[in-house]
Design an enzyme around this catalytic site. Structure first.
Site, PDB file in Angstrom:
ATOM      1  N   ALA A 134      46.370   7.598 116.409  1.00 53.36           N
ATOM      2  CA  ALA A 134      44.836   7.300 116.817  1.00 53.36           C
ATOM      3  C   ALA A 134      44.493   6.638 115.666  1.00 53.36           C
ATOM      4  O   ALA A 134      45.596   6.114 114.091  1.00 53.36           O
ATOM      5  CB  ALA A 134      43.478   8.570 116.234  1.00 53.36           C
ATOM      6  N   GLY A 180      48.937  10.722 117.477  1.00 55.46           N
ATOM      7  CA  GLY A 180      47.812  10.905 119.000  1.00 55.46           C
ATOM      8  C   GLY A 180      48.503  10.297 120.089  1.00 55.46           C
ATOM      9  O   GLY A 180      48.591  10.095 120.642  1.00 55.46           O
ATOM     10  N   GLU A 229      50.974  12.770 121.041  1.00 53.69           N
ATOM     11  CA  GLU A 229      49.568  13.898 122.025  1.00 53.69           C
ATOM     12  C   GLU A 229      49.171  13.333 123.132  1.00 53.69           C
ATOM     13  O   GLU A 229      48.931  14.636 123.882  1.00 53.69           O
ATOM     14  CB  GLU A 229      48.539  14.539 121.252  1.00 53.69           C
ATOM     15  N   GLU A 236      50.339  13.004 110.930  1.00 53.12           N
ATOM     16  CA  GLU A 236      49.636  13.152 110.193  1.00 53.12           C
ATOM     17  C   GLU A 236      49.231  13.693 108.560  1.00 53.12           C
ATOM     18  O   GLU A 236      48.683  13.371 108.091  1.00 53.12           O
ATOM     19  CB  GLU A 236      48.178  14.203 110.872  1.00 53.12           C
TER      20      GLU A 236
HETATM   21  N1  CAA Z   1      46.398   2.692 114.001  1.00 56.29           N
HETATM   22  C1  CAA Z   1      45.404   1.036 113.473  1.00 56.29           C
HETATM   23  N2  CAA Z   1      46.822   0.849 113.276  1.00 56.29           N
HETATM   24  C2  CAA Z   1      47.711   0.226 113.234  1.00 56.29           C
HETATM   25  C3  CAA Z   1      48.519   2.146 113.839  1.00 56.29           C
HETATM   26  C4  CAA Z   1      47.557   3.054 113.537  1.00 56.29           C
HETATM   27  N3  CAA Z   1      47.636   4.230 114.145  1.00 56.29           N
HETATM   28  N4  CAA Z   1      49.104   1.918 113.382  1.00 56.29           N
HETATM   29  C5  CAA Z   1      50.392   0.560 113.222  1.00 56.29           C
HETATM   30  N5  CAA Z   1      49.199  -0.353 113.832  1.00 56.29           N
HETATM   31  C6  CAA Z   1      49.267  -1.421 113.340  1.00 56.29           C
HETATM   32  C7  CAA Z   1      49.210  -2.246 111.898  1.00 56.29           C
HETATM   33  O1  CAA Z   1      48.426  -1.539 110.760  1.00 56.29           O
HETATM   34  C8  CAA Z   1      49.884  -3.809 112.134  1.00 56.29           C
HETATM   35  O2  CAA Z   1      48.710  -4.334 112.135  1.00 56.29           O
HETATM   36  P1  CAA Z   1      47.986  -5.335 111.459  1.00 56.29           P
HETATM   37  O3  CAA Z   1      49.175  -6.254 111.516  1.00 56.29           O
HETATM   38  O4  CAA Z   1      46.588  -6.208 110.850  1.00 56.29           O
HETATM   39  O5  CAA Z   1      48.853  -5.263 109.631  1.00 56.29           O
HETATM   40  C9  CAA Z   1      49.631  -3.656 113.683  1.00 56.29           C
HETATM   41  O6  CAA Z   1      50.239  -2.549 113.988  1.00 56.29           O
HETATM   42  C10 CAA Z   1      52.068  -3.715 113.531  1.00 56.29           C
HETATM   43  O7  CAA Z   1      52.140  -2.367 113.249  1.00 56.29           O
HETATM   44  P2  CAA Z   1      53.770  -2.865 111.507  1.00 56.29           P
HETATM   45  O8  CAA Z   1      53.463  -3.815 111.038  1.00 56.29           O
HETATM   46  O9  CAA Z   1      52.891  -0.791 110.935  1.00 56.29           O
HETATM   47  O10 CAA Z   1      54.616  -2.844 112.524  1.00 56.29           O
HETATM   48  P3  CAA Z   1      55.875  -1.990 111.692  1.00 56.29           P
HETATM   49  O11 CAA Z   1      57.159  -2.232 112.986  1.00 56.29           O
HETATM   50  O12 CAA Z   1      56.222  -2.072 110.791  1.00 56.29           O
HETATM   51  O13 CAA Z   1      55.432  -0.193 112.017  1.00 56.29           O
HETATM   52  C11 CAA Z   1      54.702   1.749 112.765  1.00 56.29           C
HETATM   53  C12 CAA Z   1      55.545   0.685 113.160  1.00 56.29           C
HETATM   54  C13 CAA Z   1      56.170   3.499 112.083  1.00 56.29           C
HETATM   55  C14 CAA Z   1      54.872   2.727 114.389  1.00 56.29           C
HETATM   56  C15 CAA Z   1      54.194   2.447 111.608  1.00 56.29           C
HETATM   57  O14 CAA Z   1      53.201   1.047 112.541  1.00 56.29           O
HETATM   58  C16 CAA Z   1      53.181   3.328 111.406  1.00 56.29           C
HETATM   59  O15 CAA Z   1      53.581   3.970 110.908  1.00 56.29           O
HETATM   60  N6  CAA Z   1      51.729   3.233 112.530  1.00 56.29           N
HETATM   61  C17 CAA Z   1      50.895   3.956 111.394  1.00 56.29           C
HETATM   62  C18 CAA Z   1      51.274   5.420 113.114  1.00 56.29           C
HETATM   63  C19 CAA Z   1      51.111   6.756 112.220  1.00 56.29           C
HETATM   64  O16 CAA Z   1      50.489   6.854 111.028  1.00 56.29           O
HETATM   65  N7  CAA Z   1      50.613   7.648 113.625  1.00 56.29           N
HETATM   66  C20 CAA Z   1      49.580   8.579 113.407  1.00 56.29           C
HETATM   67  C21 CAA Z   1      47.492   8.469 113.525  1.00 56.29           C
HETATM   68  S1  CAA Z   1      46.882  10.019 112.853  1.00 56.29           S
HETATM   69  C22 CAA Z   1      46.629  10.623 114.198  1.00 56.29           C
HETATM   70  O17 CAA Z   1      47.331  10.174 115.242  1.00 56.29           O
HETATM   71  C23 CAA Z   1      45.582  11.479 113.929  1.00 56.29           C
HETATM   72  C24 CAA Z   1      45.286  12.451 115.357  1.00 56.29           C
HETATM   73  O18 CAA Z   1      46.550  13.500 115.468  1.00 56.29           O
HETATM   74  C25 CAA Z   1      44.229  11.977 115.829  1.00 56.29           C
END
Ligand code: CAA
Length: 258
Positions: free
Chosen positions: A63, A108, A111, A131
């Site tokens: 998400a 998500g 999920e 999360e």
């Molecule tokens: N939400 C918003 N933006 C996201 C995102 C997310 N979940 N995942 C990646 N992005 C964005 C980054 O912010 C980045 O944008 P900018 O260039 O504008 O900064 C772009 O996508 C590329 O990401 P990274 O530069 O971080 O890429 P990376 O290769 O260095 O890392 C990654 C990849 C390990 C997947 C890292 O992006 C990451 O950890 N993302 C978050 C993963 C996460 O925590 N997901 C769970 C979300 S909470 C949820 O899902 C709740 C639920 O159950 C409903």
């Protein structure tokens, strides 16, 4: 432009999460587009659906954290419901849904994959429920579907530690059925979908219903559900066709979804 594209390939369809600049993360717009893309699936003619992500890096990276950052309790709950309603719709879609996981399937994203009937993935796939590291619980069904899929022990370990796992570990614990090289992911998914669509569509649908609904019941009730769904297949065109083809030693079958 939509963040989710839908391609009709005749007997099956491909739905692609398409927001690569954010690794296909799910914000409200993407969720709305996912719902609209599901509306496009013609359930009269399409017999199987594949869900995948655009690009070579990510299925869905969760998400959208930036959208969630300032939500109130009530808004958080509503956002959870929005995702849950759509994922439940996927889970209960009458036709089988295959997740073709092409990279990150986090939060998500994991999920979404779990709301599909089964998952195959590329060798670069990464799964996880990160999360608790963000101060929240999984919110689009992760606590429920992961525990049901891989058992409470692995699910609790993954969720409490927020540790991501690679494709081989996902295969070992039963989260995915098959790992293939990235370039073979869609051909493999499409071959699986095409194989499913060759079978009697009414019977396939009844099997999905029997498994999904039966798992929620006690065994005595579940087998009665199976008996009913089994019985419903008889006198259909496709039951007569399938059995006649066997008796005539015929390979080609004309299943019409009737
Ligand atoms: N939400 C918003 N933006 C996201 C995102 C997310 N979940 N995942 C990646 N992005 C964005 C980054 O912010 C980045 O944008 P900018 O260039 O504008 O900064 C772009 O996508 C590329 O990401 P990274 O530069 O971080 O890429 P990376 O290769 O260095 O890392 C990654 C990849 C390990 C997947 C890292 O992006 C990451 O950890 N993302 C978050 C993963 C996460 O925590 N997901 C769970 C979300 S909470 C949820 O899902 C709740 C639920 O159950 C409903």
């Amino acid at each position: 432009m939509s963040f989710v594209s839908y391609e009709n390939k005749g007997a099956y369809g491909i739905l692609t999460m398409n927001r690569p600049e954010a690794l296909n993360a799910l914000d409200s717009n993407v969720l709305n587009d996912l719902s609209a893309a599901l509306d496009q699936v013609d359930l009269e003619t399409v017999r199987c659906l594949i869900i995948t992500g655009a690009g070579e890096k990510s299925f869905v990276a969760g998400a959208d954290i930036k959208e969630m950052a300032n939500l109130t309790k009530a808004e958080g709950e509503a956002f959870g419901k929005k995702g849950n309603d759509i994922f439940r719709r996927i889970e209960t879609l009458p036709i089988p849904v295959i997740a073709a996981v092409n990279g990150f399937a986090l939060g998500g994203g994991c999920e979404l994959a779990m709301s599909c009937d089964f998952r195959i993935c590329s060798d670069n796939a990464v799964f996880g429920q990160p999360e608790v590291g963000l101060g929240i619980t999984p919110g689009f069904g992760g606590t429920q579907r992961l525990a049901r899929l891989v058992g409470p022990g692995y699910a609790k370990q993954m969720i409490y530690t927020a540790r991501n796992i690679k494709a081989d570990e996902a295969l070992r614990i039963g989260l995915v059925n098959q790992i293939v090289p990235l370039e073979e992911l869609m051909p493999t998914a499409e071959k699986l979908a095409a194989g499913i669509t060759k079978n009697a569509p009414i019977a396939v649908r009844q099997c999905k219903k029997a498994i999904n609904e039966g798992l929620e019941l006690k065994m005595d009730d579940a087998i009665v559900l199976e008996e009913k769904l089994f019985g419903d297949c008889f006198e259909t065109h496709d039951q007569v066709e399938g059995m006649t083809a066997f008796m005539e030693k015929r390979k080609e079958k004309n299943f019409t979804n009737n």
